[in-house]
Design a protein around this motif. Structure first.
Motif, PDB file in Angstrom:
ATOM      1  N   PHE A  18       4.075   0.334   3.064  1.00 20.38           N
ATOM      2  CA  PHE A  18       4.515  -0.989   2.847  1.00 20.38           C
ATOM      3  C   PHE A  18       3.508  -1.374   1.591  1.00 20.38           C
ATOM      4  O   PHE A  18       2.352  -1.184   1.484  1.00 20.38           O
ATOM      5  CB  PHE A  18       4.130  -1.769   4.091  1.00 20.38           C
ATOM      6  CG  PHE A  18       4.593  -3.490   3.834  1.00 20.38           C
ATOM      7  CD1 PHE A  18       5.915  -3.696   3.255  1.00 20.38           C
ATOM      8  CD2 PHE A  18       3.384  -4.249   3.861  1.00 20.38           C
ATOM      9  CE1 PHE A  18       6.016  -5.036   3.137  1.00 20.38           C
ATOM     10  CE2 PHE A  18       3.718  -5.456   3.638  1.00 20.38           C
ATOM     11  CZ  PHE A  18       4.837  -5.958   3.419  1.00 20.38           C
ATOM     12  N   PRO A  20       2.415  -4.550  -0.015  1.00 22.61           N
ATOM     13  CA  PRO A  20       2.325  -5.913   0.356  1.00 22.61           C
ATOM     14  C   PRO A  20       2.610  -6.870  -0.879  1.00 22.61           C
ATOM     15  O   PRO A  20       2.871  -7.929  -0.750  1.00 22.61           O
ATOM     16  CB  PRO A  20       0.933  -6.052   0.922  1.00 22.61           C
ATOM     17  CG  PRO A  20       0.010  -5.074   0.236  1.00 22.61           C
ATOM     18  CD  PRO A  20       1.091  -3.834   0.055  1.00 22.61           C
ATOM     19  N   GLN A  21       2.545  -6.292  -2.072  1.00 16.87           N
ATOM     20  CA  GLN A  21       2.595  -7.215  -3.368  1.00 16.87           C
ATOM     21  C   GLN A  21       4.304  -7.246  -3.447  1.00 16.87           C
ATOM     22  O   GLN A  21       4.544  -8.437  -3.974  1.00 16.87           O
ATOM     23  CB  GLN A  21       1.968  -6.491  -4.588  1.00 16.87           C
ATOM     24  CG  GLN A  21       0.662  -6.466  -4.329  1.00 16.87           C
ATOM     25  CD  GLN A  21      -0.196  -7.628  -4.322  1.00 16.87           C
ATOM     26  OE1 GLN A  21      -0.020  -8.376  -5.150  1.00 16.87           O
ATOM     27  NE2 GLN A  21      -1.092  -7.601  -3.377  1.00 16.87           N
ATOM     28  N   THR A  22       5.060  -6.417  -3.217  1.00 14.58           N
ATOM     29  CA  THR A  22       6.374  -6.335  -3.699  1.00 14.58           C
ATOM     30  C   THR A  22       7.454  -6.675  -2.382  1.00 14.58           C
ATOM     31  O   THR A  22       8.491  -6.979  -2.451  1.00 14.58           O
ATOM     32  CB  THR A  22       7.002  -5.197  -4.280  1.00 14.58           C
ATOM     33  OG1 THR A  22       6.718  -4.065  -3.403  1.00 14.58           O
ATOM     34  CG2 THR A  22       6.078  -4.919  -5.707  1.00 14.58           C
ATOM     35  N   GLY A  23       6.956  -6.279  -1.187  1.00 12.09           N
ATOM     36  CA  GLY A  23       7.544  -6.234   0.005  1.00 12.09           C
ATOM     37  C   GLY A  23       8.323  -5.168   0.370  1.00 12.09           C
ATOM     38  O   GLY A  23       8.985  -4.936   1.262  1.00 12.09           O
ATOM     39  N   GLU A  24       8.348  -4.116  -0.583  1.00 12.65           N
ATOM     40  CA  GLU A  24       8.996  -2.974  -0.361  1.00 12.65           C
ATOM     41  C   GLU A  24       8.333  -1.984   0.737  1.00 12.65           C
ATOM     42  O   GLU A  24       7.332  -1.750   0.641  1.00 12.65           O
ATOM     43  CB  GLU A  24       9.183  -2.119  -1.896  1.00 12.65           C
ATOM     44  CG  GLU A  24       9.940  -2.857  -2.648  1.00 12.65           C
ATOM     45  CD  GLU A  24      10.053  -2.147  -4.375  1.00 12.65           C
ATOM     46  OE1 GLU A  24      11.174  -1.782  -4.796  1.00 12.65           O
ATOM     47  OE2 GLU A  24       9.086  -1.920  -4.742  1.00 12.65           O
ATOM     48  N   SER A  25       9.333  -1.348   1.262  1.00 15.85           N
ATOM     49  CA  SER A  25       8.730  -0.264   2.125  1.00 15.85           C
ATOM     50  C   SER A  25       9.549   1.106   2.003  1.00 15.85           C
ATOM     51  O   SER A  25      10.601   1.111   1.577  1.00 15.85           O
ATOM     52  CB  SER A  25       8.890  -0.730   3.606  1.00 15.85           C
ATOM     53  OG  SER A  25      10.234  -1.021   3.991  1.00 15.85           O
ATOM     54  N   GLU A  78       5.588   1.498  -8.166  1.00 15.65           N
ATOM     55  CA  GLU A  78       4.555   0.515  -8.308  1.00 15.65           C
ATOM     56  C   GLU A  78       3.431   0.697  -7.301  1.00 15.65           C
ATOM     57  O   GLU A  78       2.941  -0.129  -6.765  1.00 15.65           O
ATOM     58  CB  GLU A  78       4.894  -0.891  -8.426  1.00 15.65           C
ATOM     59  CG  GLU A  78       5.711  -1.150  -9.629  1.00 15.65           C
ATOM     60  CD  GLU A  78       6.269  -2.632  -9.576  1.00 15.65           C
ATOM     61  OE1 GLU A  78       5.498  -3.334  -9.392  1.00 15.65           O
ATOM     62  OE2 GLU A  78       7.574  -2.688  -9.952  1.00 15.65           O
TER      63      GLU A  78
ATOM     64  N   VAL B 239      10.452 -10.464   3.541  1.00 11.55           N
ATOM     65  CA  VAL B 239       9.288 -10.161   4.109  1.00 11.55           C
ATOM     66  C   VAL B 239       8.313 -11.036   3.262  1.00 11.55           C
ATOM     67  O   VAL B 239       8.441 -11.270   2.064  1.00 11.55           O
ATOM     68  CB  VAL B 239       9.016  -8.524   3.987  1.00 11.55           C
ATOM     69  CG1 VAL B 239       9.225  -8.026   2.725  1.00 11.55           C
ATOM     70  CG2 VAL B 239       7.649  -8.225   4.581  1.00 11.55           C
ATOM     71  N   VAL B 241       5.090 -11.592   1.347  1.00 14.50           N
ATOM     72  CA  VAL B 241       4.199 -10.583   0.267  1.00 14.50           C
ATOM     73  C   VAL B 241       2.953 -11.465  -0.043  1.00 14.50           C
ATOM     74  O   VAL B 241       2.764 -12.650  -0.024  1.00 14.50           O
ATOM     75  CB  VAL B 241       5.141 -10.355  -0.968  1.00 14.50           C
ATOM     76  CG1 VAL B 241       6.271  -9.436  -0.640  1.00 14.50           C
ATOM     77  CG2 VAL B 241       5.689 -11.663  -1.682  1.00 14.50           C
TER      78      VAL B 241
END
Lengths: 83, 346
Positions: A18, A20-25, A78, B239, B241
């Motif tokens: 995960f 946390p900066q972009t929300g991508e997982s 990223e 989500v 961030v």
């Protein structure tokens, strides 16, 4: 070569990553998780090649190609600190 | 701790694919540790789902459409106040906000409080003023052209996408003159003019829900990355961030405008990592329950402000908290629907 994985990237035991900066997982398979951990722990790509080829029946050349692809993917998404 | 009993009226009870914020606002208020809320729903349409959600709304009343004017709205609220002791109203539709802003003092005389931006703040952040606002505030905003007729936008690129937006709702990414004219007409018919033509910025979509105290201070801000987007551009999953730049943008926005009340910033992160502000919504967004789950109960803070308290700024929120929206078929008895249809209340 050192690959700096961003310090806040979370990796679960199951290989769930995960950002946390972009929300991508993302999902990593067990080998991907292991390599990710090695890079995050500060091992260079050369050291990762040595560690993996010592343990598994794979040539350094073949694994290096796969590792280059993997690192390129980490950069594209990223997950590293490099530009 | 004993919770204070209050009555809060909430609009935006629709829950279609472009949902109102009402149900999420109420869920947040239901979780308040400070207030025990009686919730009065204010609905325009007979089939707004919130009307029939008994665990959400204690009682619902029909109110006149914004097009009926502020006087009609005020008279209806006066009628409702004869039956309900309303303490606070939280309006959640863009199209109704102007009326509530205009009515703030008269509502206050009825003992009903609202927390809203000033008319100037409300106007300044309009889509058709956003470009100028960006230039003044130092916030990156895509170039845009305000069009009162199709002819106002002459240089439509043949091969590059542009965004055509209604003044209240709707936005379409179009390419070429033919698509532009089709969507311009569609939007102008539905929402009137001006229609805004905006530079298309390709990238990931982020929103920030926030709250300003009216004196340039940011009280709350939770950034969210849209993870699933409907064909209307709405987040169906998202989500929280931790990109600090998003909170800093919210701080800058509130400082520049002295914004009072809740707001939502809609942003796009371009491929080169820059955030472009594409819209400011002057109200609580539909995904607000995520902010509550992440540790910032913004609706509760709005109620505190309405009641004259000075809530402290939230200091943190949980990163990685997700929401996934779903739709649900409620069964409604015919007599409930009939009562609301005929009497304008549940």
């Amino acid at each position: 070569m050192k690959i700096r994985i961003k310090s806040d990237i979370a990796l679960s035991k199951t290989g769930f990553v995960f950002n946390p900066q972009t929300g991508e997982s993302f999902s990593l398979n067990p080998m991907g998780s292991e390599i990710f951990c090695l890079l995050r722990d500060g091992f260079s790509t050369e050291e990762v090649v040595k560690i993996i080829t010592d343990r598994f029946d794979v040539s350094a050349h073949s694994f290096s190609t796969d590792l280059d692809d993997f690192v390129a993917m980490l950069r594209r998404y990223e997950l590293t600190d490099e530009a | 701790m004993k919770r204070k009993k209050i009555t809060v009226a909430v609009t935006g009870l629709n829950a279609i694919d472009n949902p109102g914020s009402g149900v999420s606002v109420i869920r947040s208020l239901r979780e308040s540790e400070l207030f025990e809320c009686r919730i009065v729903g204010l609905a325009y349409e007979l089939l707004e789902p919130g009307i029939y959600m008994k665990e959400i709304v204690d009682c619902a009343y029909q109110v006149p459409y914004p097009s009926a004017g502020t006087e009609a709205l005020f008279q209806r609220i006066e009628q409702i106040c004869e039956e309900e002791k309303l303490d606070v109203i939280i309006p959640n539709f863009d199209a109704e906000l102007y009326s509530y802003i205009k009515l703030e003092r008269r509502l206050d005389n009825l003992g009903v409080k609202v927390v809203l931006p000033t008319v100037q703040q409300f106007e300044e952040r309009h889509k058709y003023n956003l470009s100028d606002f960006g230039k003044r505030s130092g916030i990156l905003v895509p170039e845009s052209v305000v069009c009162n007729s199709i002819g106002d936008f002459k240089d439509c690129p043949a091969d590059k996408p542009i965004v055509v937006k209604g003044k209240f709702y709707d936005a379409f990414v179009v390419t070429g003159r033919e698509q532009f004219e089709y969507h311009f007409s569609k939007i102008a018919t539905k929402w009137g003019v001006p229609v805004i033509v905006q530079q298309f910025v390709d990238g990931a979509e982020f929103n920030v829900a926030g709250l300003g105290d009216g004196n340039g201070n940011l009280l709350a801000a939770v950034p969210m990355s849209k993870r699933f987007i409907t064909d209307k551009g709405k987040a169906w999953a998202g989500v929280t961030v931790g990109d600090r730049r998003l909170v800093e943008l919210a701080e800058l926005f509130v400082k520049q405008t002295n914004w009072r009340g809740a707001f939502e910033l809609e942003l796009i992160k371009s491929k080169d990592g820059r955030f472009f502000l594409i819209e400011v919504n002057p109200r609580i967004p539909a995904w607000i329950y995520l902010t509550t789950a992440a540790g910032q109960n913004i609706p509760e803070a709005v109620v505190r402000m309405a009641l004259g308290e000075n809530p402290c700024a939230f200091e943190s929120y949980e990163v990685g908290k997700m929401f996934v929206r779903y739709s649900w078929d409620m069964i409604v008895e015919q007599d409930e629907f009939a009562k609301f249809s005929m009497e304008g209340r549940t």
